[in-house]
Design an enzyme around this catalytic site. Structure first.
Site, PDB file in Angstrom:
ATOM      1  CE  LYS A  33      49.451  43.120  42.388  1.00  0.00           C
ATOM      2  NZ  LYS A  33      48.894  44.351  41.773  1.00  0.00           N
ATOM      3  CG  ASP A 134      51.471  42.752  17.159  1.00  0.00           C
ATOM      4  OD1 ASP A 134      50.812  42.881  18.215  1.00  0.00           O
ATOM      5  OD2 ASP A 134      51.164  41.923  16.276  1.00  0.00           O
ATOM      6  CD  GLU A 135      47.365  44.338  21.248  1.00  0.00           C
ATOM      7  OE1 GLU A 135      46.635  45.216  21.735  1.00  0.00           O
ATOM      8  OE2 GLU A 135      47.238  43.133  21.510  1.00  0.00           O
ATOM      9  CE1 TYR A 159      49.322  44.638  27.146  1.00  0.00           C
ATOM     10  CE2 TYR A 159      48.629  44.607  24.853  1.00  0.00           C
ATOM     11  CZ  TYR A 159      49.463  44.160  25.861  1.00  0.00           C
ATOM     12  OH  TYR A 159      50.453  43.242  25.578  1.00  0.00           O
ATOM     13  CG  ASN A 189      52.885  34.736  22.157  1.00  0.00           C
ATOM     14  OD1 ASN A 189      53.809  34.168  22.698  1.00  0.00           O
ATOM     15  ND2 ASN A 189      53.076  35.815  21.411  1.00  0.00           N
TER      16      ASN A 189
HETATM   17  P1  NAD Z   1      49.705  37.188  31.275  1.00  0.00           P
HETATM   18  O1  NAD Z   1      48.680  38.200  31.612  1.00  0.00           O
HETATM   19  O2  NAD Z   1      49.295  35.788  31.001  1.00  0.00           O
HETATM   20  O3  NAD Z   1      50.824  37.133  32.424  1.00  0.00           O
HETATM   21  C1  NAD Z   1      51.327  38.293  33.025  1.00  0.00           C
HETATM   22  C2  NAD Z   1      51.964  37.914  34.351  1.00  0.00           C
HETATM   23  O4  NAD Z   1      52.446  39.123  34.962  1.00  0.00           O
HETATM   24  C3  NAD Z   1      50.979  37.271  35.340  1.00  0.00           C
HETATM   25  O5  NAD Z   1      51.525  36.098  35.871  1.00  0.00           O
HETATM   26  C4  NAD Z   1      50.796  38.332  36.407  1.00  0.00           C
HETATM   27  O6  NAD Z   1      50.572  37.791  37.699  1.00  0.00           O
HETATM   28  C5  NAD Z   1      52.131  39.070  36.339  1.00  0.00           C
HETATM   29  N1  NAD Z   1      52.009  40.445  36.847  1.00  0.00           N
HETATM   30  C6  NAD Z   1      51.043  41.358  36.562  1.00  0.00           C
HETATM   31  N2  NAD Z   1      51.250  42.485  37.262  1.00  0.00           N
HETATM   32  C7  NAD Z   1      52.399  42.300  37.980  1.00  0.00           C
HETATM   33  C8  NAD Z   1      53.133  43.104  38.875  1.00  0.00           C
HETATM   34  N3  NAD Z   1      52.732  44.340  39.230  1.00  0.00           N
HETATM   35  N4  NAD Z   1      54.273  42.600  39.428  1.00  0.00           N
HETATM   36  C9  NAD Z   1      54.685  41.334  39.113  1.00  0.00           C
HETATM   37  N5  NAD Z   1      54.007  40.521  38.290  1.00  0.00           N
HETATM   38  C10 NAD Z   1      52.882  41.008  37.712  1.00  0.00           C
HETATM   39  O7  NAD Z   1      50.490  37.798  30.020  1.00  0.00           O
HETATM   40  P2  NAD Z   1      51.228  37.047  28.822  1.00  0.00           P
HETATM   41  O8  NAD Z   1      50.248  36.801  27.745  1.00  0.00           O
HETATM   42  O9  NAD Z   1      52.021  35.932  29.374  1.00  0.00           O
HETATM   43  O10 NAD Z   1      52.196  38.203  28.324  1.00  0.00           O
HETATM   44  C11 NAD Z   1      53.537  38.301  28.808  1.00  0.00           C
HETATM   45  C12 NAD Z   1      54.172  39.531  28.184  1.00  0.00           C
HETATM   46  O11 NAD Z   1      54.153  39.420  26.764  1.00  0.00           O
HETATM   47  C13 NAD Z   1      53.447  40.839  28.533  1.00  0.00           C
HETATM   48  O12 NAD Z   1      54.416  41.825  28.760  1.00  0.00           O
HETATM   49  C14 NAD Z   1      52.635  41.132  27.288  1.00  0.00           C
HETATM   50  O13 NAD Z   1      52.458  42.515  27.132  1.00  0.00           O
HETATM   51  C15 NAD Z   1      53.526  40.557  26.205  1.00  0.00           C
HETATM   52  N6  NAD Z   1      52.787  40.128  24.993  1.00  0.00           N
HETATM   53  C16 NAD Z   1      51.860  39.134  25.064  1.00  0.00           C
HETATM   54  C17 NAD Z   1      51.214  38.723  23.901  1.00  0.00           C
HETATM   55  C18 NAD Z   1      50.208  37.600  23.906  1.00  0.00           C
HETATM   56  O14 NAD Z   1      49.680  37.266  22.838  1.00  0.00           O
HETATM   57  N7  NAD Z   1      49.920  36.955  25.027  1.00  0.00           N
HETATM   58  C19 NAD Z   1      51.497  39.345  22.680  1.00  0.00           C
HETATM   59  C20 NAD Z   1      52.435  40.371  22.674  1.00  0.00           C
HETATM   60  C21 NAD Z   1      53.097  40.729  23.828  1.00  0.00           C
END
Ligand code: NAD
Length: 353
Positions: A33, A134-135, A159, A189
């Protein structure tokens, strides 16, 4: 293989598409998005790549979603798109319900109606990999054993509650409709392209800019850090070898308190980019009011993915931190355009590749 990646302009998604293009022959359609967290600069190097196509699509737009799924004809889905920042979920939970719950539901429905049209063999080879956190397991005490795949779901923040909901939807589509689903739950991460609202880039960038470095409460909360390259390798292993219907925890086995982490980053910065006044960067650490409902500790037991699929994290933490700091030092334009807001200008014209 044709893989539809969602959220591939975000932190983990951008690292994933870079890794997939570098290390595999897969054909990628990257849909995102482009919320504030999505950044086309993170995937600019792939804009002309013949195996990577980007489309700006909102998971809440069902007709667009159905159209891209039907025309791209994916063989696998890697679903990362989400609203991901806990603090924002406390202020604006509605966006989290819309994207994480309804968006995942829309994706499942669109993918399922496409998958039903496939032949038996294509159906059985198809994979829907849902990337979670893991949350969803809630918070651990200091002495509790790390989360396993059978830990109870006890989400505490808006979240994690929306991510837990999406995990349950994915499971239900596997059980009820036999869609071949996989779920991964990973720890925190870190690495290149992480948006500067998350702890590690916050500490690095505040220190580099000579600002106060905020740490919640007394800095005692513990997180288990996983390098994003290791995580992306783990996702690929699960996609290739995981058993449909199963969940795999992915963790870095690197637990640190937030204060220790902030001090380690400051120590490395003292070496790599010392302050001109000779004072250590950790002098700028300040303690700020704790986040409401702040989970005390997360830790992952990654023995299932290690023993069953042969994955383990490779990146030593200090080395990973050092290379991450170096990346932020060498990519000032990337984060400066976020801090001044100019990174959002390239999306005003709509979809771009
Ligand atoms: P981020 O917030 O950096 O990226 C999320 C992406 O999703 C963004 O590019 C955003 O534009 C896109 N997005 C948001 N809403 C959208 C929608 N309605 N339609 C299409 N795209 C949309 O997140 P991240 O850190 O890269 O995390 C990626 C995934 O990994 C997520 O599902 C998150 O829950 C999971 N996760 C992340 C971590 C971490 O430490 N970063 C840890 C555990 C799990």
């Amino acid at each position: 293989m044709r893989i539809l990646v969602t959220g591939g302009a975000g932190f983990i998604g951008a690292n994933l598409v870079h890794q997939l293009i570098r290390d595999t022959d897969h054909q990628l359609l990257n849909i995102d998005k482009l919320t504030y967290a999505g950044n086309l600069q993170s995937i600019a190097a792939l804009s002309d790549h013949p195996r990577h196509e980007f489309k700006q699509i909102d998971l809440c737009d069902v007709s667009e979603l159905e159209y891209v799924v039907a025309t791209f004809r994916p063989e696998a889905i890697m679903h990362l798109a989400a609203e991901s920042h806990v603090d924002r979920s406390i202020d604006e939970p509605g966006d989290f319900v819309a994207t994480n719950v309804v968006g995942t539901y829309n994706l499942l429905r669109s993918v399922h109606s496409y998958w039903r049209t496939l032949g038996e063999q294509e159906q059985s080879h198809f994979r829907f990999l849902h990337v979670s956190t893991d949350e969803v397991y809630g918070s651990l005490t200091a002495s509790a054993s790390p989360f396993t795949e059978s830990s109870s779901y006890l989400p505490n923040s808006p979240y994690s509650a929306t991510k837990a909901s999406s995990d349950h939807l994915v499971r239900a589509w596997g059980e009820t409709y036999r869609l071949p689903v996989l779920v991964t739950n990973c720890s925190n991460n870190y690495g290149p392209y992480q948006f500067p609202e998350k702890l590690i880039p916050v500490v690095i960038l505040k220190a580099l800019r000579g600002e106060s470095i905020p740490v919640y409460g007394k800095g005692e909360n513990v997180r288990d850090w996983l390098h994003v390259e290791d995580h992306c390798r783990g996702l690929r292993v699960v996609l290739e070898k995981g058993i449909p219907g199963e969940t795999y925890n992915i963790g870095g086995d690197q637990e640190r308190t937030n204060l220790d982490l902030a001090r380690s980053i400051c120590g490395l910065l003292d070496e790599i980019s010392p302050r001109s006044d000779g004072v250590s960067h950790d002098d700028a650490i300040i303690f700020v009011e704790d986040r409401p409902g702040h989970d005390f500790r997360y830790a992952i037991d990654a023995s299932k993915i290690r023993d069953e699929l042969g994955w383990k994290s490779m990146q030593a933490f200090e080395q990973g931190l050092r290379s991450t700091i170096t990346w932020y030092l060498e990519n000032r334009k990337w984060w400066q355009s976020i801090l001044d807001g100019s990174y959002r200008l390239d999306r005003l014209g709509g979809p771009s590749s």
